[in-house]
Design an enzyme around this catalytic site. Structure first.
Site, PDB file in Angstrom:
ATOM      1  N   GLY A 189       0.815  -1.215   0.000  1.00  0.00           N
ATOM      2  CA  GLY A 189       0.000   0.000   0.000  1.00  0.00           C
ATOM      3  C   GLY A 189       0.845   1.260   0.000  1.00  0.00           C
ATOM      4  O   GLY A 189       0.556   2.228  -0.718  1.00  0.00           O
ATOM      5  N   CYS A 190       1.909   1.270   0.788  1.00  0.00           N
ATOM      6  CA  CYS A 190       2.767   2.454   0.888  1.00  0.00           C
ATOM      7  C   CYS A 190       3.555   2.671  -0.404  1.00  0.00           C
ATOM      8  O   CYS A 190       3.774   3.804  -0.818  1.00  0.00           O
ATOM      9  CB  CYS A 190       3.700   2.333   2.081  1.00  0.00           C
ATOM     10  N   THR A 191       3.954   1.588  -1.049  1.00  0.00           N
ATOM     11  CA  THR A 191       4.651   1.697  -2.326  1.00  0.00           C
ATOM     12  C   THR A 191       3.696   2.233  -3.391  1.00  0.00           C
ATOM     13  O   THR A 191       4.062   3.126  -4.168  1.00  0.00           O
ATOM     14  CB  THR A 191       5.239   0.339  -2.749  1.00  0.00           C
ATOM     15  N   ALA A 216       3.271   5.989  -2.701  1.00  0.00           N
ATOM     16  CA  ALA A 216       4.468   6.756  -3.057  1.00  0.00           C
ATOM     17  C   ALA A 216       4.650   6.833  -4.573  1.00  0.00           C
ATOM     18  O   ALA A 216       4.972   7.898  -5.115  1.00  0.00           O
ATOM     19  CB  ALA A 216       5.701   6.130  -2.404  1.00  0.00           C
TER      20      ALA A 216
END
Length: 149
Positions: A44-46, A49
């Site tokens: 999710g964070c990738t 970003a």
């Protein structure tokens, strides 16, 4: 006490992914998108970003700077930036002082750091807060608010 719409953002310092000292006061005078996320290099964070990366020039067209903040180490941020060619600022909040100053909550029964985005005007005033586990929605919301300020 959590930062709310209409508040001036708290003063904070940190170290960025290049190892440089960072002070938020140096960025007042332009719109800011400050986003807190749980962890580098997770799905999710990738996605979040990389979506910010892919739309970075659109944000710059609005005069805005993007600042991502997590409790990951500077080394972790360096690897994350390098692996995904991230052009914006990533800050290490290893002691969670910045997260606490903003009042960012935790997700998933308090087990994971929350995902919250703050849209800040050029005067350092919070104009919108978006709190959602949906990583890609943060970019859409941030752009729609920037169009209005």
């Amino acid at each position: 006490m959590a930062v709310v719409v209409g508040d001036k953002i708290p003063f904070f310092t940190s170290i960025d992914s290049k190892g440089n000292h960072f002070e938020i006061k140096d960025y007042i005078g332009q719109p800011l998108v400050i986003y807190f996320y749980p962890k580098d290099d997770t799905p999710g964070c990738t996605a979040q970003a990389c979506t910010f990366r892919d739309q970075y020039e659109v944000f710059k067209d609005f005069g805005a700077e993007i600042i991502g903040i997590s409790s990951d180490s500077i080394l972790s941020h360096q690897k994350f930036v390098s692996k995904y060619n991230l052009p914006f600022i990533l800050l290490s909040d290893f002691d969670k002082k910045i997260r606490n100053a903003f009042g960012v909550s935790r997700d998933y029964l308090g087990l994971i750091d929350g995902r919250t985005t703050y849209i800040v005007d050029a005067n350092g005033i919070v104009r919108y807060i978006f709190d959602s586990t949906s990583s890609r929605k943060h970019i859409e919301v941030a752009l729609s608010i920037l169009k209005k300020i």
